[in-house]
Design a protein around this motif. Structure first.
Motif, short mmCIF file in Angstrom:
data_model
loop_
_atom_site.label_atom_id
_atom_site.label_comp_id
_atom_site.label_asym_id
_atom_site.label_seq_id
_atom_site.Cartn_x
_atom_site.Cartn_y
_atom_site.Cartn_z
N PHE A 65 0.79 -1.23 0.00
CA PHE A 65 0.00 0.00 0.00
C PHE A 65 0.82 1.28 0.00
O PHE A 65 0.36 2.31 -0.49
N LEU A 66 2.03 1.25 0.55
CA LEU A 66 2.78 2.50 0.76
C LEU A 66 4.06 2.66 -0.04
O LEU A 66 4.42 3.78 -0.38
N LEU A 67 4.77 1.58 -0.29
CA LEU A 67 6.13 1.72 -0.81
C LEU A 67 6.14 2.13 -2.28
O LEU A 67 5.65 1.41 -3.15
N ILE A 106 9.03 7.62 4.36
CA ILE A 106 7.78 7.50 5.13
C ILE A 106 7.47 6.04 5.41
O ILE A 106 7.11 5.67 6.53
N SER A 107 7.63 5.20 4.42
CA SER A 107 7.37 3.77 4.58
C SER A 107 8.29 3.15 5.62
O SER A 107 7.86 2.34 6.44
N THR A 108 9.55 3.54 5.60
CA THR A 108 10.52 3.00 6.55
C THR A 108 10.20 3.45 7.97
O THR A 108 10.26 2.65 8.92
N PHE A 121 7.68 2.10 13.52
CA PHE A 121 6.65 2.24 14.55
C PHE A 121 5.72 1.03 14.61
O PHE A 121 5.36 0.56 15.69
N ALA A 122 5.36 0.51 13.45
CA ALA A 122 4.50 -0.67 13.41
C ALA A 122 5.22 -1.88 14.02
O ALA A 122 4.62 -2.64 14.80
N THR A 161 14.05 -2.49 11.15
CA THR A 161 14.07 -1.36 10.23
C THR A 161 15.33 -1.36 9.37
O THR A 161 15.28 -1.03 8.18
N ILE A 162 16.45 -1.75 9.96
CA ILE A 162 17.68 -1.86 9.19
C ILE A 162 17.51 -2.87 8.06
O ILE A 162 17.91 -2.63 6.92
N THR A 163 16.89 -4.01 8.37
CA THR A 163 16.65 -5.00 7.31
C THR A 163 15.64 -4.48 6.29
O THR A 163 15.75 -4.77 5.11
N GLU A 164 14.67 -3.70 6.75
CA GLU A 164 13.66 -3.14 5.84
C GLU A 164 14.28 -2.13 4.88
O GLU A 164 13.88 -2.06 3.71
N ILE A 165 15.23 -1.34 5.34
CA ILE A 165 15.89 -0.37 4.46
C ILE A 165 16.55 -1.11 3.30
O ILE A 165 16.41 -0.70 2.14
N ILE A 166 17.24 -2.18 3.62
CA ILE A 166 17.90 -2.98 2.57
C ILE A 166 16.86 -3.56 1.61
O ILE A 166 17.02 -3.50 0.39
N GLN A 167 15.78 -4.10 2.17
CA GLN A 167 14.74 -4.69 1.32
C GLN A 167 14.03 -3.64 0.47
O GLN A 167 13.72 -3.89 -0.69
N HIS A 168 13.77 -2.46 1.04
CA HIS A 168 13.12 -1.40 0.28
C HIS A 168 13.98 -0.98 -0.90
O HIS A 168 13.47 -0.79 -2.01
#
Length: 120
Positions: free
Chosen positions: A50-52, A59-61, A66-67, A97-104
């Motif tokens: 929905f966001l990325l 914003i997504s990160t 927070f989620a 979040t660190i792993t999410e940054i890489i995935q994003h």
């Protein structure tokens, strides 16, 4: 779909790692951080759908952070013997979040976040 499969592996491993790294993140059974990780994977994948976009990466990160903190903190309350402080949930969310940054970055660079004109 590839992003979701990566999340199904990375999120549980990250929560397990957090339980070993941080003294304020404790689970009494191995399945507990795995289940939390699977819940996080599903939530993060839905947020990405929905966001990325390339223009909403920050914003997504931030929302992922927070989620993740909220999910780790609240979901841990439902397990007998699990003890996760709010600070422990924040630290776990930071790792996630660190792993999410890489995935994003991977998802955006590979074009997996592009939507067709008929999709919003």
């Amino acid at each position: 779909m590839a992003g979701f499969i990566v999340k199904l592996i990375v999120c549980p491993l990250t929560v397990i790692a957090a339980s070993f790294l941080f003294p304020n993140v404790q689970y009494s059974a191995f399945y507990q951080p795995v289940i939390i990780g699977l819940i996080l994977a599903a939530a993060a994948h839905m947020m990405e759908i929905f966001l990325l976009r390339e223009e909403t990466t920050i914003i997504s990160t931030v929302l992922d952070f927070f989620a993740a903190a909220l999910i780790v903190y609240v979901a841990s309350m439902f397990f007998v013997g699990a003890r996760v402080t709010f600070f422990g949930a924040l630290l776990t969310a930071l790792l996630l979040t660190i792993t999410e940054i890489i995935q994003h970055r991977w998802l955006i660079q590979s074009g997996r976040t592009r939507k067709s004109p008929t999709e919003s």
